[in-house]
Write a protein that holds these residues in place. Sequence first.
Motif, PDB file in Angstrom:
ATOM      1  N   TRP A  32       1.280 -57.607 -30.691  1.00  0.00           N
ATOM      2  CA  TRP A  32       2.164 -57.091 -29.637  1.00  0.00           C
ATOM      3  C   TRP A  32       3.299 -56.258 -30.217  1.00  0.00           C
ATOM      4  N   LYS A  33       3.895 -56.738 -31.300  1.00  0.00           N
ATOM      5  CA  LYS A  33       4.976 -55.991 -31.942  1.00  0.00           C
ATOM      6  C   LYS A  33       4.458 -54.637 -32.443  1.00  0.00           C
ATOM      7  N   GLY A  34       3.267 -54.629 -33.015  1.00  0.00           N
ATOM      8  CA  GLY A  34       2.680 -53.371 -33.488  1.00  0.00           C
ATOM      9  C   GLY A  34       2.384 -52.426 -32.353  1.00  0.00           C
ATOM     10  N   PHE A  35       1.857 -52.948 -31.256  1.00  0.00           N
ATOM     11  CA  PHE A  35       1.573 -52.095 -30.095  1.00  0.00           C
ATOM     12  C   PHE A  35       2.864 -51.504 -29.540  1.00  0.00           C
ATOM     13  N   GLN A  36       3.905 -52.315 -29.462  1.00  0.00           N
ATOM     14  CA  GLN A  36       5.187 -51.823 -28.949  1.00  0.00           C
ATOM     15  C   GLN A  36       5.762 -50.717 -29.844  1.00  0.00           C
ATOM     16  N   SER A  37       5.503 -50.792 -31.127  1.00  0.00           N
ATOM     17  CA  SER A  37       6.064 -49.813 -32.065  1.00  0.00           C
ATOM     18  C   SER A  37       5.176 -48.583 -32.269  1.00  0.00           C
ATOM     19  N   PHE A  38       3.850 -48.785 -32.308  1.00  0.00           N
ATOM     20  CA  PHE A  38       2.948 -47.704 -32.710  1.00  0.00           C
ATOM     21  C   PHE A  38       1.864 -47.354 -31.697  1.00  0.00           C
ATOM     22  N   GLY A  39       1.725 -48.127 -30.646  1.00  0.00           N
ATOM     23  CA  GLY A  39       0.623 -47.906 -29.718  1.00  0.00           C
ATOM     24  C   GLY A  39      -0.608 -48.697 -30.144  1.00  0.00           C
ATOM     25  N   ARG A  40      -1.745 -48.246 -29.731  1.00  0.00           N
ATOM     26  CA  ARG A  40      -2.982 -48.977 -30.004  1.00  0.00           C
ATOM     27  C   ARG A  40      -3.271 -49.075 -31.495  1.00  0.00           C
ATOM     28  N   GLY A  41      -3.905 -50.194 -31.864  1.00  0.00           N
ATOM     29  CA  GLY A  41      -4.253 -50.395 -33.263  1.00  0.00           C
ATOM     30  C   GLY A  41      -4.860 -51.772 -33.463  1.00  0.00           C
TER      31      GLY A  41
END
Length: 154
Positions: A32-41
Amino acid sequence: MRPSNSVWQGNFGYWQNSFIHNNLLVIGYTGWKGFQSFGRGVVICDVDTKVTHPTNTSLDTVPFTLQFLPSDLIGFYLRSFQDGGVISQSMCSSMISSIFPAIATYNPHQDILLVLKAEPQIEVNFLHQLKITPPDCYEQVCKRWSEFKPSLMP
């Protein structure tokens, strides 16, 4: 892409499901933190298999690192394993061709794409319809930060 049994798996079978279950909150937090920062992944989990022993039945103490990889970098990441001889070209192509459609269509509010790396195996997991969603994982970890902080440090 279920890997064959190895020495590490030999005494208690398929360990990945238990590992994911035991560490779902930090995996979901990272997703979730990664999605909030970078989008899909995808969430990359590198499990340190050097410290495991075939008779080890508790995976709670197995060290691992987590990182979020944005979708535009996953191809480079997987090709680095091909270039390093960890996986074959056909395996790399198969992983790339299966993971990109999943990245494009997964629901980051409910699902997690997890690349679980335990030398010499790499496994892609699509965690969907989770009872604890990635935003809930993020909230739980933030509320209990002192409990999780050590495992989230690089």
